[in-house]
Write a protein that holds these residues in place. Structure first.
Motif, mmCIF file in Angstrom:
data_model
loop_
_atom_site.group_PDB
_atom_site.id
_atom_site.type_symbol
_atom_site.label_atom_id
_atom_site.label_comp_id
_atom_site.label_asym_id
_atom_site.label_seq_id
_atom_site.Cartn_x
_atom_site.Cartn_y
_atom_site.Cartn_z
ATOM 1 N N ASP B 101 -15.435 53.772 44.566
ATOM 2 C CA ASP B 101 -16.170 52.885 43.662
ATOM 3 C C ASP B 101 -16.509 51.563 44.343
ATOM 4 O OD1 ASP B 101 -13.651 51.831 43.724
ATOM 5 O OD2 ASP B 101 -13.395 51.645 41.569
ATOM 6 N N PRO B 103 -19.328 50.264 45.045
ATOM 7 C CA PRO B 103 -20.338 49.438 44.395
ATOM 8 C C PRO B 103 -19.772 48.574 43.278
ATOM 9 C CG PRO B 103 -21.117 51.686 44.616
ATOM 10 C CD PRO B 103 -19.678 51.689 44.995
ATOM 11 N N VAL B 104 -18.652 49.004 42.696
ATOM 12 C CA VAL B 104 -18.059 48.262 41.598
ATOM 13 C C VAL B 104 -17.022 47.274 42.113
ATOM 14 C CG1 VAL B 104 -16.513 48.566 39.625
ATOM 15 C CG2 VAL B 104 -18.489 50.041 39.875
ATOM 16 N N ALA B 137 -7.453 47.995 36.781
ATOM 17 C CA ALA B 137 -7.622 46.713 36.075
ATOM 18 C C ALA B 137 -6.359 46.284 35.345
ATOM 19 C CB ALA B 137 -8.799 46.788 35.116
ATOM 20 N N VAL B 145 -5.879 40.550 39.332
ATOM 21 C CA VAL B 145 -6.106 41.856 38.734
ATOM 22 C C VAL B 145 -5.763 42.905 39.790
ATOM 23 C CG1 VAL B 145 -7.782 43.333 37.610
ATOM 24 C CG2 VAL B 145 -7.959 40.876 37.356
ATOM 25 N N ASP B 147 -5.687 46.892 41.004
ATOM 26 C CA ASP B 147 -6.224 48.236 40.843
ATOM 27 C C ASP B 147 -5.351 49.158 41.692
ATOM 28 O OD1 ASP B 147 -7.750 50.620 41.267
ATOM 29 O OD2 ASP B 147 -9.436 49.561 40.360
ATOM 30 N N GLU B 209 -8.983 37.178 39.302
ATOM 31 C CA GLU B 209 -9.471 37.286 37.927
ATOM 32 C C GLU B 209 -10.661 36.359 37.694
ATOM 33 O OE1 GLU B 209 -9.913 36.654 33.823
ATOM 34 O OE2 GLU B 209 -9.008 38.397 34.787
ATOM 35 N N ARG B 212 -13.813 37.697 39.531
ATOM 36 C CA ARG B 212 -14.103 39.088 39.226
ATOM 37 C C ARG B 212 -15.577 39.308 38.887
ATOM 38 N NH1 ARG B 212 -11.271 43.774 37.640
ATOM 39 N NH2 ARG B 212 -11.979 44.678 35.692
ATOM 40 N N PHE B 213 -16.230 40.107 39.682
ATOM 41 C CA PHE B 213 -17.628 40.531 39.500
ATOM 42 C C PHE B 213 -18.631 39.372 39.515
ATOM 43 C CE2 PHE B 213 -15.597 44.034 36.736
ATOM 44 C CZ PHE B 213 -15.193 44.705 37.876
ATOM 45 N N LYS B 214 -18.232 38.224 40.029
ATOM 46 C CA LYS B 214 -19.136 37.081 39.988
ATOM 47 C C LYS B 214 -20.179 37.154 41.109
ATOM 48 C CE LYS B 214 -17.490 34.118 36.791
ATOM 49 N NZ LYS B 214 -16.597 35.048 36.109
ATOM 50 N N ALA B 215 -19.788 37.691 42.255
ATOM 51 C CA ALA B 215 -20.728 37.695 43.382
ATOM 52 C C ALA B 215 -20.288 38.724 44.405
ATOM 53 C CB ALA B 215 -20.782 36.310 44.019
ATOM 54 N N ARG B 216 -21.124 38.906 45.394
ATOM 55 C CA ARG B 216 -20.811 39.738 46.551
ATOM 56 C C ARG B 216 -20.638 38.818 47.749
ATOM 57 N NH1 ARG B 216 -19.423 44.928 46.274
ATOM 58 N NH2 ARG B 216 -19.941 45.623 44.188
ATOM 59 N N TRP B 218 -21.831 38.669 50.580
ATOM 60 C CA TRP B 218 -23.034 38.235 51.313
ATOM 61 C C TRP B 218 -23.898 37.264 50.515
ATOM 62 C CZ3 TRP B 218 -22.282 43.547 50.141
ATOM 63 C CH2 TRP B 218 -22.952 43.992 49.000
ATOM 64 N N ASP B 219 -23.617 37.138 49.205
ATOM 65 C CA ASP B 219 -24.358 36.169 48.391
ATOM 66 C C ASP B 219 -23.915 34.748 48.656
ATOM 67 O OD1 ASP B 219 -25.610 38.068 46.849
ATOM 68 O OD2 ASP B 219 -23.989 38.162 45.390
ATOM 69 N N ARG B 241 -22.508 30.223 44.912
ATOM 70 C CA ARG B 241 -23.653 31.113 44.702
ATOM 71 C C ARG B 241 -24.539 30.473 43.651
ATOM 72 N NH1 ARG B 241 -24.315 37.020 41.829
ATOM 73 N NH2 ARG B 241 -26.343 37.438 42.765
#
Lengths: 165, 821
Positions: B101, B103-104, B137, B145, B147, B209, B212-216, B218-219, B241
């Motif tokens: 996963d 990409p996630v 999660a 967090v 996994d 936490e 979490r999911f805010k950026a990649r 490379w951004d 970012r």
């Protein structure tokens, strides 16, 4: 005099010949020219068979884009009302069609086969803002035939607490 | 590690490295990269993941490069077919149960497993069976967090927790395929250094936490900066970012952080883009603070200050700059006070701390990693300068260093150490006895109740054995400081050689630099006394003045003068005195009495709400300049980002104010550097600022006056001791959404015995009262509290302990539980 008549006859002859040939002109916009199967038009975000968005907000399309036309911001799914399988979804998805060069790199980069370029090419508008397509405009209307892959995104049931045994 | 060199050949390249160097490190020196997962240069070798297998000639089987020290004449091959097959095999095993996963996953793009699979792994998986499923999660702690599926069991996090943080919270549970990272007893993973496991994790198992999911990766726009959270001044990298600060990670700097960050430094950044930040100047009109334009606000400030000066003279103005100013800003603020406002009333001390660094026994942070003896005086490094505590803990556990803590607040350590607990104000008496004992006195001065003269003798014996002694003091009580110096001088005078290193981890991040820049009454930049004719002459010429104001009042003096109506105008820069000053009532009285109060801050703090003009300041992300940390190290920072909204940096505001006052000052960073040069101040990246002269501690008091308990408790009363807590405080912490989950709740800590004696239980609502002051708290038992005292965190906005005006005898009453409607 005779020359003139010959010329007229020649011209009318051409008209007459063309009249029986197949038509080239299309009644655009009622009739559209057929496009290649690999034609690259406006972007679309597919949705799975079960209605979930295929986009997980991974931003690979954004980084693949040579024109910096795509902006993706991801967020965490609400487990009670998930937008996509797994934990993450594309919260914001913008394509600036004025910047887009329709190279299709984004489609190639997409790991979930969500993003693809459709056949649609009529992309004119009266303002620049209108050509920055938002997620709502890009999401497909109908579910695709794709199924949520097994073993990749286990259903997201929300945060778990570390439980004492 | 000895300095003896051995020669080793790796892939045909020969290198000489010190004996004992690990093969993987030796390979790095010749530019050969050996892939690793479990190995980390700052952790002990473990040899768990087998990714680093290499072939060594004359060894029958491949060996792990991360656990094999090089020997002389060793010939190593890392590029053979066998090694390549081994790597492929190890990766196949690691990926068996690793979900695909990416990409996630937040780690995607900076993931070791991703990178190494790309470099050395097989293209496809041969696995046909379903993968092992584990919890995803999981909230491991307040900021982390977990996994479990992504975990490759390299145990870096567990090893870090045991070896570096010296905690025993993280463990590996279950067996084989079912291995799980968990905490002992299933408790949340909570201590002050948990965030480091996020950086250590080579995969996306441990993620932040807040990020979490805010950026990649490379951004992110990555900008080096200095953490301004405490006086250690850790090197950090800020990740932006779209102009928003999304993450803070450490940059390894052996002089300060050593590669580790505390959780407050790492996770307290959301205040920078908080909605509550002030973006417009506010001016009080008809009792209400209303937003106005910058020019209007500055005109008002200049007009009122000028009027007060003309009417009452410069002495009627006071300037207090807090601890967040850069060296340039501190310099400009005192120049503004002395040259533009004509007042000598300047200070930076807002928390009751007297000094932040002394010129005697100068210590460096790195000394803590070499010291064999630690002496902690009234000091909780874990709470005021957490990163220091990592070095102390490791010293205690790895180097068997000894530690003695003296004071009314005592730290907690896993290993055996000495503790001398006293009531507030009695620390000086213990140190006086120590000084006498070190000087060889037969008869020791009177000791506080509960301290045995034998203890002091033991302490002397322990200090005698020390070769490198690190002393940490909180810098608050001048009497303690004087006796401490006396004791250290006596120790220095004893036979045998030793080095003594004194560090003062203060509460204000930048007080060391502010003091050096002259934000002190009576001291001009460079600790030059204001009475020194030669400096006066230089400054008069440099600043174009006829008369330099003399020695003014310190913070306490200014507040007292304002409360009495002698001081009319106050300019408070980044100073939330209402919450931080030990005597809260005095502050409230002073701010109410003063004619005109200007507060310059990021947020509408308790103090700003009482101001007449509030100027919005920009956070550290918008500042360029130099910072000095607690050992005096100067670090330069380029401006990391633009500040959104109408807030200005403190430097820009001072400059604009000077111009509004009609002065033709050039206030750029470069012009200030030229002034420093003219004054003979050496301020540059890497320079060390000298410490403050000891006369800041005041004249030596009568022995009888110093070292007696400041308060006596009657029957049924306890002595209140305000303590530092990392997550207590107003200001940036109170306004940071990410910090809400850990911010200290209003709690009072009792010794378990006291709690029992008072008939209270853990979690009972209690009220502490003394005279008119009363604060509602929740009772908690803590073994490190000294019996007869009760500890309450300083600076809690919900329960301001400064209502009691410092240590006080308080009556504890149980509150009847409020009935919920």
């Amino acid at each position: 005099m005779a020359n003139m008549l010959t010329a007229i006859a020649k011209g009318l002859g051409t008209t007459l010949r063309v009249m029986f040939k197949p038509k080239v002109t299309l009644e655009y916009p009622e009739v559209k020219k057929p496009r290649s199967q690999r034609f690259r038009g406006r972007h679309e975000l597919r949705i799975y068979e079960n209605g979930l968005e295929m986009c997980v907000g991974c931003e690979l399309c954004q980084v693949a884009c040579p024109a910096h036309a795509i902006t993706v911001i991801a967020a965490e799914n609400d487990p009670n009302n998930p937008r996509s399988p797994g934990e993450r979804y594309g919260y914001k998805y913008q394509v600036d069609l004025l910047r887009c060069i329709f190279c299709g790199y984004c489609e190639e980069a997409c790991p979930t086969e969500c993003l693809h370029l459709t056949q649609e090419f009529e992309l004119a508008a009266f303002s620049r803002e209108a050509l920055v397509y938002q997620k709502e405009q890009l999401l497909a209307r109908a579910p695709s035939h794709f199924k949520v892959p097994e073993n990749v995104y286990p259903p997201y049931t929300g945060r778990k607490v570390l439980v004492a045994e | 590690m000895s300095q003896e060199l051995v020669t080793v050949t790796i892939d045909g390249r020969t290198v000489q490295v010190p004996k004992g160097t690990l093969l993987v490190e030796a390979a790095k020196q010749v530019g050969i990269h050996i892939p690793v997962f479990c190995y980390h240069p700052k952790l002990d070798p473990a040899g768990l993941c087998r990714m680093c297998l290499v072939q060594v000639e004359k060894m029958p089987k491949p060996v792990t490069a991360c656990t094999t020290p090089v020997t002389d004449g060793m010939v190593v091959h890392t590029q053979t077919q066998l090694v390549s097959d081994l790597r492929k095999g190890v990766l196949e095993f690691l990926l068996l149960n690793h979900p695909l996963d990416c990409p996630v996953c937040d780690k995607g793009g900076e993931c070791d497993l991703q990178d190494l699979t790309f470099a050395y792994g097989a293209g496809t998986s041969r696995l046909v069976d379903p993968k092992e499923h584990k919890p995803k999660a999981v909230d491991l702690g307040p900021f982390i967090v977990l996994d479990e599926e992504r975990c490759i069991l390299c145990r870096r996090c567990v090893r870090y927790d045991h070896e570096v943080a010296c905690e025993t919270q993280l463990v590996v549970e279950e067996r084989g395929h079912h291995n799980l990272i968990a905490t002992a007893k299933g408790q949340p993973y909570e201590h002050h250094f948990t965030g480091n496991v996020i950086d250590l994790c080579p995969v996306g198992a441990l993620t932040s936490e807040l990020y979490r999911f805010k950026a990649r990766p490379w951004d992110l726009v990555k900008v080096p900066a200095i953490c301004t959270g405490c006086s250690v001044g850790c090197s950090v990298e800020l990740h932006f970012r779209h102009g928003r600060l999304l993450r803070v990670i450490p940059r390894d700097n052996p002089a300060t952080d050593g590669g580790w960050l505390c959780d407050r430094g790492r996770f307290q950044y959301q205040y920078v883009q908080s909605e509550e930040r002030l973006t417009q100047p506010l001016v009080r009109r008809n009792g209400e603070l209303v937003p106005v334009s910058w020019s209007e606000a500055l005109d008002e400030v200049a007009r009122r200050f000028r009027a007060i000066r003309e009417q009452h003279g410069g002495e009627a103005l006071g300037v207090i700059g807090g601890g967040r100013l850069t060296l340039e800003e501190a310099y400009l603020l005192q120049k503004l006070a002395r040259a533009a406002l004509g007042t000598g009333n300047v200070d930076h001390r807002v928390s009751g701390q007297v000094v932040a660094g002394l010129s005697q026994f100068p210590g460096r942070i790195a000394d803590l990693s070499e010291a064999d003896t630690y002496l902690l005086v009234d000091c909780l490094p874990l709470e005021t300068a957490p990163v220091l505590d990592i070095r102390i803990r490791r010293g205690l556990e790895r180097r068997r260093a000894r530690l003695v803590a003296i004071g009314s607040v005592l730290p907690r350590y896993r290993v055996r150490h000495g503790r001398i607990g006293v009531r507030p104000g009695e620390t000086a008496a213990v140190l006086r006895a120590l000084a006498a004992a070190l000087a060889g006195a037969k008869e020791l001065p009177a000791l506080p109740a509960g301290v045995d003269p034998e203890t002091i003798r033991e302490l002397v014996a322990l200090l005698d054995k020390g070769q490198k002694i690190a002393v940490l003091w909180d810098g608050r009580d001048p009497a303690t400081g004087r006796t401490l110096l006396e004791a250290l001088r006596a120790l220095q005078g004893r036979p045998g050689s030793r080095s003594i290193h004194l560090l003062i981890p203060g509460e204000q991040p930048m007080s060391r630099g502010a003091a050096y820049m002259g934000l002190l009454p009576g001291y001009l930049p460079g600790y030059k006394p204001v009475t020194l004719a030669q400096v006066q002459e230089t400054l008069r010429r440099l600043w174009g003045l006829r008369q330099l104001p003399g020695k003014g009042l310190d913070t306490a003096g200014m507040l007292a003068a304002a409360a009495e109506g002698r001081l009319k105008g106050l300019y408070l820069v980044g100073a939330n005195l209402a919450l931080t000053w030990p005597d809260g009532d005095l502050v409230r009285k002073a701010l109410a009495q003063a004619e005109f109060v200007v507060v310059q801050d990021l947020f509408l703090t308790e103090t700003a709400r009482m101001a007449d003009v509030v100027l919005p300041a920009a956070p550290f992300t918008a500042k360029a300049g130099h910072y000095a940390n607690l050992d005096g190290l100067v670090q330069a920072v380029a401006q990391p980002a633009q500040s959104p909204g109408g807030a200005q940096t403190d430097l820009a505001i001072f400059g604009a104010l000077a111009r509004t006052l009609g002065l033709e000052w050039k206030t750029g960073v470069g012009e200030i550097a030229r002034e420093w040069q003219a004054l003979g101040l050496k301020v540059a990246e890497g320079a060390l600022l000298p410490g403050a002269p000891a006369d800041l501690l005041g004249p030596a008091a009568e022995p009888a006056a110093a070292g007696t308990a400041t308060v006596r408790a009657q029957d049924g009363e306890l002595i209140l001791v305000p303590v530092d807590r990392l997550y207590a405080g107003g200001g940036t912490l109170a306004f940071d959404p990410g910090m809400a989950r850990v911010a200290n709740r209003p709690e009072a800590y009792f010794h378990p015995e006291d709690l029992r004696r008072l008939g209270l239980a853990e979690g009972d609502p209690v009220t502490l009262s003394a005279g008119e002051a009363a604060v509602d708290l929740v009772a908690r038992a803590a073994a490190e509290v000294i019996p007869g005292t009760v500890q309450v965190p300083r600076g809690l906005p919900q329960a301001p302990v400064n209502r009691f005006g410092g240590a006080a005898a308080v009556r504890v009453t149980r509150r009847v539980a409020e009935v919920k409607a």
